[in-house]
Design a protein around this motif. Structure first.
Motif, mmCIF file in Angstrom:
data_model
loop_
_atom_site.group_PDB
_atom_site.id
_atom_site.type_symbol
_atom_site.label_atom_id
_atom_site.label_comp_id
_atom_site.label_asym_id
_atom_site.label_seq_id
_atom_site.Cartn_x
_atom_site.Cartn_y
_atom_site.Cartn_z
ATOM 1 N N PHE A 316 0.801 -1.224 0.000
ATOM 2 C CA PHE A 316 0.000 0.000 0.000
ATOM 3 C C PHE A 316 0.836 1.278 0.000
ATOM 4 O O PHE A 316 0.394 2.329 0.435
ATOM 5 N N GLY A 317 2.059 1.162 -0.461
ATOM 6 C CA GLY A 317 2.839 2.358 -0.728
ATOM 7 C C GLY A 317 3.335 3.075 0.508
ATOM 8 O O GLY A 317 3.716 4.236 0.432
ATOM 9 N N GLU A 318 3.342 2.365 1.645
ATOM 10 C CA GLU A 318 3.792 3.039 2.863
ATOM 11 C C GLU A 318 5.259 3.407 2.768
ATOM 12 O O GLU A 318 5.687 4.446 3.256
ATOM 13 N N ALA A 319 6.040 2.545 2.120
ATOM 14 C CA ALA A 319 7.472 2.817 2.000
ATOM 15 C C ALA A 319 7.717 4.071 1.170
ATOM 16 O O ALA A 319 8.563 4.911 1.514
ATOM 17 N N GLN A 320 6.961 4.209 0.059
ATOM 18 C CA GLN A 320 7.119 5.401 -0.777
ATOM 19 C C GLN A 320 6.652 6.650 -0.024
ATOM 20 O O GLN A 320 7.229 7.731 -0.174
ATOM 21 N N PHE A 321 5.608 6.497 0.755
ATOM 22 C CA PHE A 321 5.067 7.643 1.489
ATOM 23 C C PHE A 321 5.967 8.028 2.664
ATOM 24 O O PHE A 321 5.883 9.147 3.173
ATOM 25 N N GLU A 322 6.812 7.096 3.076
ATOM 26 C CA GLU A 322 7.673 7.359 4.233
ATOM 27 C C GLU A 322 8.628 8.518 3.961
ATOM 28 O O GLU A 322 8.961 9.297 4.871
ATOM 29 N N GLY A 323 9.059 8.676 2.714
ATOM 30 C CA GLY A 323 9.934 9.793 2.376
ATOM 31 C C GLY A 323 9.238 11.129 2.555
ATOM 32 O O GLY A 323 9.832 12.095 3.063
ATOM 33 N N ILE A 324 7.994 11.188 2.140
ATOM 34 C CA ILE A 324 7.213 12.428 2.336
ATOM 35 C C ILE A 324 7.053 12.705 3.825
ATOM 36 O O ILE A 324 7.191 13.847 4.289
ATOM 37 N N LYS A 325 6.770 11.660 4.594
ATOM 38 C CA LYS A 325 6.613 11.821 6.039
ATOM 39 C C LYS A 325 7.889 12.347 6.687
ATOM 40 O O LYS A 325 7.838 13.218 7.571
ATOM 41 N N GLU A 326 9.013 11.829 6.257
ATOM 42 C CA GLU A 326 10.281 12.230 6.864
ATOM 43 C C GLU A 326 10.575 13.707 6.608
ATOM 44 O O GLU A 326 11.014 14.444 7.507
ATOM 45 N N ARG A 327 10.326 14.162 5.354
ATOM 46 C CA ARG A 327 10.538 15.580 5.054
ATOM 47 C C ARG A 327 9.578 16.453 5.866
ATOM 48 O O ARG A 327 9.947 17.538 6.317
ATOM 49 N N TYR A 328 8.349 15.976 6.039
ATOM 50 C CA TYR A 328 7.371 16.724 6.834
ATOM 51 C C TYR A 328 7.808 16.799 8.291
ATOM 52 O O TYR A 328 7.690 17.840 8.939
ATOM 53 N N ARG A 329 8.351 15.669 8.837
ATOM 54 C CA ARG A 329 8.823 15.664 10.227
ATOM 55 C C ARG A 329 9.907 16.716 10.434
ATOM 56 O O ARG A 329 9.885 17.450 11.428
ATOM 57 N N ARG A 330 10.854 16.772 9.482
ATOM 58 C CA ARG A 330 11.953 17.734 9.634
ATOM 59 C C ARG A 330 11.429 19.167 9.578
ATOM 60 O O ARG A 330 11.851 20.014 10.366
ATOM 61 N N PHE A 331 10.517 19.434 8.632
ATOM 62 C CA PHE A 331 9.980 20.798 8.526
ATOM 63 C C PHE A 331 9.153 21.174 9.749
ATOM 64 O O PHE A 331 9.237 22.298 10.249
ATOM 65 N N LEU A 332 8.371 20.219 10.274
ATOM 66 C CA LEU A 332 7.560 20.506 11.460
ATOM 67 C C LEU A 332 8.454 20.741 12.671
ATOM 68 O O LEU A 332 8.181 21.638 13.492
ATOM 69 N N SER A 333 9.523 19.967 12.776
ATOM 70 C CA SER A 333 10.463 20.162 13.894
ATOM 71 C C SER A 333 11.103 21.555 13.822
ATOM 72 O O SER A 333 11.236 22.244 14.842
#
Length: 881
Positions: A316-333
């Motif tokens: 279900f594409g969680e691995a591909q979506f993980e990159g988007i999540k990681e960039r979002y985590r850094r920006f939110l931090s």
């Protein structure tokens, strides 16, 4: 009657009328008994045919004793009434039949039955008789509703594709998709029992809600997926996933439904238009919540395949979506560490958007492109029917030559229909008034809108001194705008002459304001009259009364009904009047003689004097005060972005603003007020002004919808406070609303739409939608904190976890509304602003919610913590824990 023959035989018109009146009677005379039977007694003397009328004896020749028949002094003919009106279609004489439906009847059904009946009638009529379906409101409604329904269908398909794009599997996609038809079916049932039909607003509600119908199901499915990814079995994941987000989606659905309560109970035209839309969306959302909490978890537990955690993540594409999540985590931090910068930029964008509101412009209701153009022609009072008809024919030719015009019709004069209009005060009537209408081709078959066609014709109209030409907005009237002019300035006072002077001054001052069209005043000149003032003393000396003299004049010129001729079940008036050649000029009136009881013929000039004057003007009152209105239509023109940029580079900000804004109603009224204030000064004592028309309705509507919006915001806060059992957390979520304002203003500015009744309805709907993402986010933050996760880490983890459901729900809602927003078909003017408002606000609110809400949460939580410590210290003498 031949006046010369009448005088030669020493008769008067009164005698002729009386002979006909008393010679045309059937009178009952009681009853009589003969044997065992009773008979009614009735004298029979009514005329049977025209020939019998012609052979009526109206007098005896003096000295001869021979009878004088009516045919000796008059022509007796079976003819028609004097023509005082006309009707044409495609330059051919026609009868215009207008059919109204009963109150509460369905327009579409009535229209279809009428057309079916017309088809039957055509079969029994001669081939030379042609029907033109000139204006069919049922056809317009059918097209508008079908286009709105297709918008909803396409929006639903796009929403499903968005779900499939994120979940990459048909099983969850089908599960979520089932929420759409099931919710719509349940909505139809609720609409039926609420007494509503499928119309523009109820279907618009479905089109707006189709993207939201899957939001609850998406949140549930996504959370079930997360539990499956963590290794739980299907039943446990379905139960736990649905239970975990149950409160959040219930709260978000209730907040969305809550905003519609003020719309349901709103008054005026705003309430009438928004009630069906609000109830439809509310019914649909409630149905979708029920489906999401019951059917969706059940289906998930049955049709989802049991997979390992790694298989789910890969499938279900969680691995591909993980990159988007990681960039979002850094920006939110980073944002949580630089809160002042983030809030400063966002606050600046909000302030700029507020400053752009005047550029967006305001109007009561967007003009709709209806396949109909109507022009009222009002010639100077006293103009003959022939002259009015001549001008109307020229306008018919103009419209016939315009590209996009299918059928042209005209009618005018004093008919039964126009008499009714006068009685109701809806329009002027008389032989000096005419109306030209044009049926246009379908919207997709012509290049120009009805407004553009009207403006093209407006500049080609014949120049006739004293004539008034006014276009009517049929589309606005269909949507409840009534027959009000966009601009109306009301002047109140006592003296008609003074009111005329003030109104004419105002009209002269504002006539050069850009955007004004068809400037007019409601005070009309009196109709020219020839007044015959009868001298009572002179008439009395020759044995005549005022009534006898006036009756002779009336019979000679206008004619008098002397009874009816019954033939074949019909009744026809017997009208006595002079020949056309004896009553066609003022000299004919002056030569008129009246037969006195003494047997002498007295010239009218010896009994009365003739003078020219004007008839009474129409006096209008409002709130028991005399009123004169100055009215005008408006023309918005087009927004010139290229011109705006050029003027900005030249530092001509006023001109740039005008190029961007166009000429909306709000801008035009601002110029009108400024002009009147600077040029007119103060009015005389006892005289005052008010602004009416569309502007007045717009201001009243803005007040009603503003109050509804304020109440909706309050209700949303109360629902969230009850759901979260907190006052601070809902306050954090409420920050999504000003974030939405940024997108609303920008999208209206870019697309050239204005702030109107329909776009404000979109703002109210938006108030209930934009908080949903914040609710889902903050609810999970609280869950993590209750598990012992530190605040900073909880915000980052909750944001990353809820990123996918937030993007999916917002994306489906936006995609579901895109067909409605981009629609250019019939009724798009009413649908598009609502959808655009929601889309613009939701885009900025979604993007900024993922950053601003965590930042605000961290600030508010810190303030709340410090405040509670101080409160505990004040209460207990030491800091609480």
């Amino acid at each position: 009657i031949d006046e010369a023959r009448l005088e030669a035989r020493a008769l008067s018109v009164e005698q002729v009328v009386n002979v006909l009146r008393f010679g045309n009677l059937n009178l009952p005379a009681g009853r009589i008994t003969k044997g065992y039977r009773e008979f009614l007694v009735r004298s029979m003397g009514e005329y049977q045919n025209v020939d019998e009328i012609a052979h009526t004896i109206v007098g005896i020749a003096p000295g001869e004793g021979t009878p004088i028949y009516l045919k000796d002094i008059a022509e007796v003919a079976d003819a028609h009434q004097e023509v005082r009106s006309y009707g044409r279609t495609q330059k051919r004489d026609s009868i215009i039949l207008m059919i109204s439906k009963q109150s509460g009847a369905n327009t579409l059904k009535v229209g279809n039955r009428v057309k079916k009946e017309l088809d039957e009638i055509k079969r029994i009529l001669p081939a030379s008789v042609h029907f033109h379906l000139f204006w069919d409101q049922s056809e317009v409604i059918s097209k508008v509703t079908s286009r709105t329904g297709s918008n909803a269908a396409v929006g639903g398909v796009l929403a499903v594709l968005m779900i499939f794009f994120f979940l990459r599997s048909w099983r969850p996609t089908v599960t979520i998709t089932l929420a759409i038809p099931l919710s719509i079916i349940a909505t139809f049932i609720a609409i039926y029992f609420a007494g509503y039909t499928l119309n523009l607003m109820t279907l618009a509600g479905l089109a707006l809600g189709v993207g939201m119908l899957v939001d609850n199901a998406i949140v549930v499915i996504e959370n079930i997926f997360r539990h499956l990814e963590e290794g739980e079995d299907r039943n446990t994941a379905a139960k736990g996933g649905a239970r975990e987000v149950g409160m959040a989606i219930t709260a978000s659905t209730l907040t969305t439904m809550t905003v519609f309560l003020p719309m349901v109970f709103a008054s005026g035209i705003a309430g009438k238009l928004s009630r069906g839309l609000a109830l439809t969306i509310s019914f649909a959302l409630f149905a979708s919540l029920f489906v999401a909490l019951t059917l969706v978890p059940m289906l998930a537990s049955v049709i989802f395949k049991k997979r390992k955690k790694e298989e789910y993540r890969k499938r279900f594409g969680e691995a591909q979506f993980e990159g988007i999540k990681e960039r979002y985590r850094r920006f939110l931090s980073w944002s949580l560490s630089h809160r002042k910068i983030v809030l400063g930029i966002t606050g600046g964008a909000f302030v700029v958007s507020l400053c752009l509101i005047p550029v967006v412009g305001t109007e009561f209701m967007p003009g709709s492109d209806q396949p109909f153009v109507t022009l009222t022609v009002e010639m100077p009072v006293g103009t003959s029917l022939e002259e009015t008809n001549r001008v109307v024919e020229k306008i018919e030719d103009l419209l016939t030559q315009e590209e996009g015009v299918e059928t042209v019709g005209a009618f005018g004069g004093l008919s039964e229909a126009t008499k009714m209009d006068v009685a109701f005060g809806t329009s002027e009537a008389g032989v000096h008034v005419g109306q030209v209408s044009a049926m246009l081709f379908d919207k997709k078959e012509r290049k120009r809108s009805n407004a553009e066609i009207m403006d093209a014709v407006r500049f080609k109209l014949p120049r006739v001194e004293g004539a008034r030409f006014e276009f009517m907005d049929i589309g606005k009237q269909m949507m409840g705008g009534g027959g009000l002019a966009p601009v109306e300035i009301k002047v109140f006072g006592k003296d008609i002459a003074k009111l005329r002077e003030i109104s004419e001054r105002i009209a002269r001052k504002i006539e050069d304001i850009e955007g004004l069209r068809d400037l007019d005043t409601t005070l009309r000149e009196g109709k020219p009259e020839l007044r015959i003032r009868i001298d009572k003393e002179r008439a009395g000396r020759v044995g005549l009364t005022v009534g006898q003299v006036a009756g002779t004049i009336q019979t000679a010129m206008q004619g008098r009904i002397a009874g009816q001729l019954r033939s074949g079940g019909d009744e026809f008036d017997i009208r006595v009047k002079f020949r056309e050649s004896d009553r066609s000029s003022i000299e004919d009136i002056e030569r008129l003689t009246v037969l006195s009881p003494l047997g002498a013929r007295v010239p009218l000039t010896q009994l009365a004097r003739l003078q020219y004057d004007e008839g009474p003007v129409k006096i209008s009152r409002e709130d028991r005060s005399r009123i004169v209105s100055i009215t005008a239509n408006t023309f918005s023109g087009k927004r010139d972005f290229g011109g705006a940029m050029r003027n900005l580079l030249r530092f001509k900000f006023g001109e740039a603003l005008r190029d961007l804004r166009g000429r909306d109603l709000g801008a035009i009224m601002k110029d009108v007020k400024a002009k009147i204030k600077s040029e007119m000064g103060t009015l005389p004592s006892g005289y005052f002004m008010e602004f009416g028309g569309d502007y007045q309705q717009m201001m009243e509507t803005f007040v009603v919808l503003g109050a509804a919006l304020a109440l909706a915001i309050l209700l949303v806060y109360m629902v969230m406070a009850a759901a979260f059992e907190s006052f601070t957390h809902p306050l954090v979520i409420m920050f999504t609303m000003p974030l939405a304002v940024i997108g609303v203003v920008l999208i209206l500015l870019i697309t050239g739409k204005t702030i109107s009744l329909v776009s404000l309805m979109g703002v109210i709907i938006l108030a209930g939608i934009v908080v949903n993402n914040g609710i889902v986010l903050i609810d999970y933050v609280n869950q993590l904190r209750r598990r012992g996760v530190e605040q900073h880490q909880a915000l980052i983890q909750a944001g990353a976890t809820r990123l996918r459901p937030i993007l999916i729900t917002s994306g489906t809602t936006i995609l579901g509304m895109i067909p409605m927003a981009l629609s250019t078909s019939e009724g798009a003017e009413m649908r598009s602003p609502i959808a655009l408002t929601v889309i613009g606000g939701l885009i900025t609110a979604t993007v900024l919610t993922l950053v601003i809400i965590p930042v605000v949460y961290s600030i508010v939580d810190r303030i709340s913590y410090k405040t509670s410590k101080k409160a505990m210290k004040m209460l207990h003498g030491k800091e609480g824990t």
